[in-house]
Enzyme design. Structure first.
Site, PDB file in Angstrom:
ATOM      1  N   ARG B 259       0.723  -1.084  -0.018  1.00 54.31           N
ATOM      2  CA  ARG B 259      -0.091  -0.156   0.029  1.00 54.31           C
ATOM      3  C   ARG B 259       0.852   1.323  -0.038  1.00 54.31           C
ATOM      4  O   ARG B 259       1.336   1.704   1.004  1.00 54.31           O
ATOM      5  CB  ARG B 259      -0.678  -0.205   1.192  1.00 54.31           C
ATOM      6  N   HIS B 263      -3.869   4.662   4.448  1.00 55.54           N
ATOM      7  CA  HIS B 263      -4.975   3.862   4.426  1.00 55.54           C
ATOM      8  C   HIS B 263      -6.179   4.409   3.597  1.00 55.54           C
ATOM      9  O   HIS B 263      -6.762   3.717   2.609  1.00 55.54           O
ATOM     10  CB  HIS B 263      -5.397   3.287   5.616  1.00 55.54           C
ATOM     11  N   TYR B 272       3.039   5.960  11.688  1.00 53.98           N
ATOM     12  CA  TYR B 272       3.367   4.714  12.010  1.00 53.98           C
ATOM     13  C   TYR B 272       4.360   3.888  10.921  1.00 53.98           C
ATOM     14  O   TYR B 272       4.666   2.779  11.297  1.00 53.98           O
ATOM     15  CB  TYR B 272       2.024   3.682  12.284  1.00 53.98           C
TER      16      TYR B 272
END
Lengths: 326, 366
Positions: B259, B263, B272
């Site tokens: 990815r 998100h 993160y």
């Protein structure tokens, strides 16, 4: 015409629906050769075979989710949850998909499925076998919640539920599965959902209930009538959407209403009916509206279950209390 | 006496390496020489990426709600769509636009959905395809149900669904594997493993060496492919879909990708995720290697690339204009929230619908 029980009314409707529509399939745990743990699907496997009466792996989420999938693609699944307590994992698929498929796609897809299961207490069953979760389902947009209380209504409402183009939660009051026998013709005639059924006409007080509580409510009505009172009894039958018109029309005549439900009191269907009366029925009421319900507790194990449930005496006492208000 | 009750292995396939060269140590499928097909799919991958960039830009400028980007997943998604027939059923999660574009869903419809308008889900793709599915992994069981419906009706159709690495932890996914196995369903379960479930990395989902082996536990043939290699993805999808259609049952396919985006637009992955990991992932992304391969084979050129990018920008702008025009000039009326609740509206909803309409006409919603 045969005299049959409520559960036989269910079975007769299932067989009838399967005969008239080849897309109707039974889908659940032990519904096949075993005919269901209560025998609701008895004889169907012999008659319709493996492809129509489908024993599933033991997975409730799967039963609900695959029913949504099948219903969207031209099959009409009648899914069985073996007991009311085991519907909890299914709620995701009912709430998030069954009730939304039509709306989500602006009518491109639909979800003509029935989720049927035995509901309520009173048969000395183990934990998680005796709950009355109708309010959980009634709060979900896009699904109907139907609860029959007689053999003829079990037959007629089940046919209506299966033929309906939208999802129906069909809760079968197992305590009265074999309580009464009634002559029911296997004529394929459905009964309307979304309406209350008036079981007894009266002018002094209205008792409103559904499911197994019809038994105690009718007995309470008998006792009150022995004391010279005229009692109207209404079986709500479809708790969502709710037919408030029939209830309000009755209360316009009687001015008094007791609502009886086996489920816990807090935020229950009885509360919704009471709120409806406080709104559109307030000017006709001569006395407070009473709710006689299960307590807001965990359904007790069976040694105490009948003490949890509304009794005839609790119903009669509540009725007398508001009949004394002048 | 002890013996091995069962043993398994998970095969991994990669045909096109990140440098745009074919692997040398194994046979490459004929597909690798079908340049017309590969070029067609490459174009769709470029269009998908162009669309994705525009959608994020629309969100950043307040013209679109939260949007789930598909950046980096283009090979996996386009291969999924390309392996399916129109009559097959697709049950996506919520970022498989490449697959949906191949199946006829319009870019403006994707924008409508993320733009807060249900009409996007009444899309131009196959009418039996499921819409975007936000509750993680639930779509796996809808696909399994669709597959059982086709099997019961003796229809020659396959259901394909996608789940992420995060979604592979959910019971719905595992129950769908079990169902596919129990009924030998025409079902393809694709795990598009992009390494991140929002902020939780793949290694925290479980310690299994692959996610594909969950299928093996359920009795299904299961393989893993390089999800950034269009040739491997399409070859594996063809294999799985053909097996399902031939009555050989369900299949689990894990596509390893990354990815490259947050998100969704509501997320900030910098909180993160180490940036060097993302930089490294860019070296493996799917478009660059396919473009290099096609140019190397004489099937593509920088001129064609430039022309394509121009066209894609134009098509995407048209889609954005169409979407913006629709929400501004042809919005859904307030009554639309009632009109699709049931086939026939119950009395209480008719009453609420009238009430809502009266307020809307009166400006009472403001």
């Amino acid at each position: 015409m045969a005299e049959i029980t409520l559960i036989e009314g269910v079975t007769m409707a299932l067989a009838r629906a399967m005969e008239e529509d080849p897309s109707v399939v039974m889908f659940g745990e032990d519904v096949g050769v075993n005919g269901g743990v209560f025998r609701a699907t008895a004889g169907l496997h012999d008659k319709f075979g493996d492809d129509r009466v489908i024993d599933t792996p033991l997975a409730e989420v799967m039963i609900a989710g695959m029913s949504v999938g099948m219903a969207s693609q031209g099959i009409r699944p009648v899914a069985e949850a073996q007991f009311c307590g085991f519907t909890m994992p299914m709620i995701d698929h009912i709430m998030c998909h069954a009730g939304r498929l039509r709306n989500r796609t602006r009518g491109r897809m639909s979800c003509p499925m029935v989720l049927r299961f035995p509901s309520g207490g009173g048969i000395h069953a183990p934990e998680h076998h005796s709950e009355s979760p109708e309010a959980l389902f009634a709060h979900m947009p896009g699904v109907r919640v139907v609860i029959p209380s007689s053999p003829s209504r079990a037959y007629g409402l089940m046919l209506a539920a299966i033929r309906d183009p939208d999802p129906v939660i069909f809760m079968e009051p197992k305590r009265i599965y074999r309580w009464q026998k009634e002559e029911v013709a296997d004529d394929g005639e459905e009964l309307p959902m979304d309406v209350c059924y008036t079981l007894r006409d009266g002018n002094d007080i209205t008792l409103v209930t559904w499911g197994s509580m019809v038994k105690e409510t009718m007995q309470a009505a008998d006792q009150l009538e022995e004391q010279g009172l005229s009692v109207e009894v209404i079986d709500v039958a479809t708790v969502s959407p709710l037919d408030m018109d029939t209830i309000i029309e009755s209360v316009e005549r009687t001015g008094r209403c007791v609502i009886i439900q086996e489920a816990p009191k807090h935020c229950g269907v009885a509360s919704e009916i009471a709120a409806g009366l406080a709104d559109a029925g307030i000017w006709h009421l001569h006395a407070p509206v009473k709710r006689v319900c299960g307590y807001d507790v965990v359904m007790p194990l069976y040694r105490n279950e009948m003490k949890y449930m509304p009794s005839v005496r609790r119903i009669v006492d509540a009725a007398k209390e508001i009949l004394e208000v002048s | 006496m002890a013996h091995t009750a069962a043993a398994f292995k998970v095969d991994y396939f990669q045909f096109l390496k990140p440098d745009g060269k074919l692997v040398e140590d194994q046979q490459v499928p004929a597909l690798a020489r079908d340049f017309d097909r590969l070029t067609e799919l490459y174009k769709l991958m470029v269009l998908t990426r162009t669309f994705d960039k525009k959608a994020v830009a629309l969100q950043r400028t307040g013209k679109l709600g939260t949007y789930a980007s598909c950046l980096g997943h283009e090979a996996a998604h386009v291969a999924i769509g390309a392996a399916m027939k129109e009559e097959d059923c697709f049950a996506p999660m919520y970022r498989e636009y490449g697959a949906q574009f191949y199946r006829g869903v319009k870019m403006s419809e994707v924008l409508l959905y993320w733009g807060g308008d249900e009409r996007g889900s009444n899309f131009s793709g196959p009418k039996h395809d499921f819409a975007w599915c936000v509750p993680i992994a639930t779509q796996c069981l809808h696909a399994a149900g669709a597959a059982l419906a086709y099997k019961l009706k003796k229809e020659d159709r396959v259901a394909v669904t996608v789940v992420g690495d995060g979604g592979s932890s959910k019971g719905d996914f595992l129950e769908a594997i079990n169902a596919g196995s129990a009924w030998k369903l025409p079902l393809v379960l694709v795990i598009v493993n992009n390494q991140w479930a929002i902020s939780v990395p793949r290694k925290k989902q479980n310690t299994a060496a692959t996610l594909a082996q969950k299928g093996i536990a359920g009795g299904l043939p299961s393989i893993q492919v390089d999800g950034n290699d269009l040739i491997a993805c399409l070859w594996a999808m063809d294999k799985a879909v053909n097996a399902a259609r031939a009555g050989k049952g369900a299949f689990v396919l894990e596509m390893l990708t990354y990815r490259l985006s947050d998100h969704t637009t509501a997320d900030d992955a910098r909180r993160y995720r180490p940036s060097d990991e993302v930089d490294e992932a860019w070296d493996n992304e799917p478009l660059k290697r396919l473009k290099a391969y096609l140019i190397d084979q004489g099937a593509w050129s920088d001129d064609k690339e430039e022309e394509l990018l121009g066209e894609c920008k134009q098509w995407v702008q048209q889609a954005a204009d169409e979407y913006l025009d629709m929400i501004e000039n042809d919005p859904q009326p307030v009554t639309a929230m009632f009109d699709y609740m049931f086939a026939e509206l119950p009395a209480d909803l008719i009453e609420q619908r009238t009430y809502a309409q009266d307020y809307a006409e009166d400006g009472g919603h403001h």
